[in-house]
Design an enzyme around this catalytic site. Structure first.
Site, short mmCIF file in Angstrom:
data_model
loop_
_atom_site.label_atom_id
_atom_site.label_comp_id
_atom_site.label_asym_id
_atom_site.label_seq_id
_atom_site.Cartn_x
_atom_site.Cartn_y
_atom_site.Cartn_z
N HIS A 70 44.15 40.54 40.07
CA HIS A 70 44.30 41.83 39.39
C HIS A 70 43.09 42.73 39.57
CE1 HIS A 70 47.50 39.91 36.53
NE2 HIS A 70 47.99 40.24 37.71
N ASP A 125 37.00 40.16 34.91
CA ASP A 125 35.57 39.97 34.68
C ASP A 125 34.98 39.04 35.73
OD1 ASP A 125 35.69 37.10 33.65
OD2 ASP A 125 37.03 38.09 32.24
N CYS A 164 35.17 61.21 51.32
CA CYS A 164 36.36 61.97 51.71
C CYS A 164 36.73 63.01 50.67
CB CYS A 164 37.53 61.03 51.96
SG CYS A 164 38.30 60.39 50.44
N CYS A 217 34.21 60.03 46.51
CA CYS A 217 34.06 59.39 47.82
C CYS A 217 33.62 60.43 48.84
CB CYS A 217 35.40 58.78 48.22
SG CYS A 217 35.44 58.00 49.84
N ALA A 234 40.78 26.27 26.27
CA ALA A 234 40.33 25.83 27.59
C ALA A 234 38.91 25.32 27.55
CB ALA A 234 40.46 26.98 28.59
N SER A 266 46.91 31.39 30.21
CA SER A 266 47.86 32.42 30.63
C SER A 266 49.18 32.16 29.92
CB SER A 266 48.06 32.39 32.16
OG SER A 266 48.95 33.40 32.56
N SER A 267 49.67 33.13 29.18
CA SER A 267 50.79 32.92 28.27
C SER A 267 52.14 32.86 28.95
CB SER A 267 50.82 34.04 27.22
OG SER A 267 51.01 35.30 27.87
N ASN A 283 42.06 37.45 35.46
CA ASN A 283 40.99 38.17 34.76
C ASN A 283 40.17 39.01 35.74
OD1 ASN A 283 41.86 36.82 32.45
ND2 ASN A 283 40.48 35.10 32.82
N ARG A 328 35.04 48.53 28.84
CA ARG A 328 35.27 47.16 29.32
C ARG A 328 34.06 46.65 30.09
NH1 ARG A 328 41.04 45.73 31.78
NH2 ARG A 328 40.16 43.68 31.31
#
EC number: 2.3.1.286
Length: 240
Positions: free
Chosen positions: A115, A100, A149, A147, A228, A185-186, A98, A65
């Site tokens: 998200h 991205d 930790c 990390c 859009a 957005s559906s 989204n 991704r």
């Protein structure tokens, strides 16, 4: 487009963008591929259980991704919303489903990613370390960072079964807005799918932009059946 959304000097507009906006930049969506992403099921790569079962597989998916995200470019919808922000300032609240960074790359300054963000990571132990910018491509178990930790670094993504980010701020802005615009957005993913209902109960003008009618179409004052990127550049009439 004959009809426009009028934005008066006292209006506050809440914009929600979904996967359809990113898809216009060539980024695939789960929904458009029958719940699959290059052969991956949601349950295999986008749940806390998937992370516990196979962190390497999860990171391979997000490595893919990230590669896709780096190769994509903002489309006219992203640019139109950035321009709208320039005109309205803090009277526009842009919330996106989204992950991205195309809104930011188009010029939007105030974007809330409910998200999470594809190019940020965090500690899986929630040790208190803040999430951080990260464009790393981790495709093997040995490459997954640790990390301080000792916890493994995971994508800063809200997986299925986890709580979306900054819901208090989102609900506060829904209570302040006078116009709600949903683009791409559906209406299938909650809690974002309920935003139109929340706004409608307050008497807010609600608009939808997308090539297909959303499943919650009855909640919108007006629906613009168009991509859009085709609709948004000429959709707004800013009144003095």
């Amino acid at each position: 487009m004959r009809n426009k959304i009028e934005i008066g000097p006292e209006d506050r507009i809440f914009v929600l963008t979904g996967a359809g906006v990113s898809a216009e930049s060539g980024l695939p969506t789960f929904r458009d591929n029958g719940g699959l992403w290059n052969g991956y099921r949601v349950e295999e790569v986008a749940t806390p259980e998937a992370w516990q079962e196979n962190a390497e597989r999860v990171w391979r998916f997000y490595a893919m991704r990230r590669k896709d995200g780096l190769q994509s470019e903002p489309n006219p919808a992203h640019i139109a919303l950035a321009h709208l922000e320039e005109q309205l300032g803090d009277r526009l609240f842009l919330c996106t489903q989204n992950v991205d960074d195309l809104h930011e790359r188009a010029g939007s300054k105030r974007v809330l990613h409910m998200h999470g963000e594809l190019f940020r990571s965090r500690c899986s132990r929630e040790c208190g370390r803040e999430d951080f910018a990260d464009q790393g491509i981790y495709e093997t178990a040995s490459a997954i960072p640790r990390c301080e930790c000792g916890g493994r670094i995971r994508p800063h993504i809200v997986w299925f079964g986890e709580m979306p980010l900054s819901m208090d701020l989102i609900l506060n802005e829904l209570d302040r807005c006078t116009v709600l615009l949903v683009a791409g957005s559906s209406g299938t993913v909650h809690p974002a799918a309920s935003f139109a209902q929340w706004a409608q109960r307050r008497g807010v003008r609600t608009f939808y932009v997308g090539p297909e009618r959303p499943i919650n179409a009855d909640l919108f004052t007006e629906i613009f059946l168009a991509k859009a990127g085709e609709a948004l550049p000429s959709l707004f009439d800013i009144l003095a």
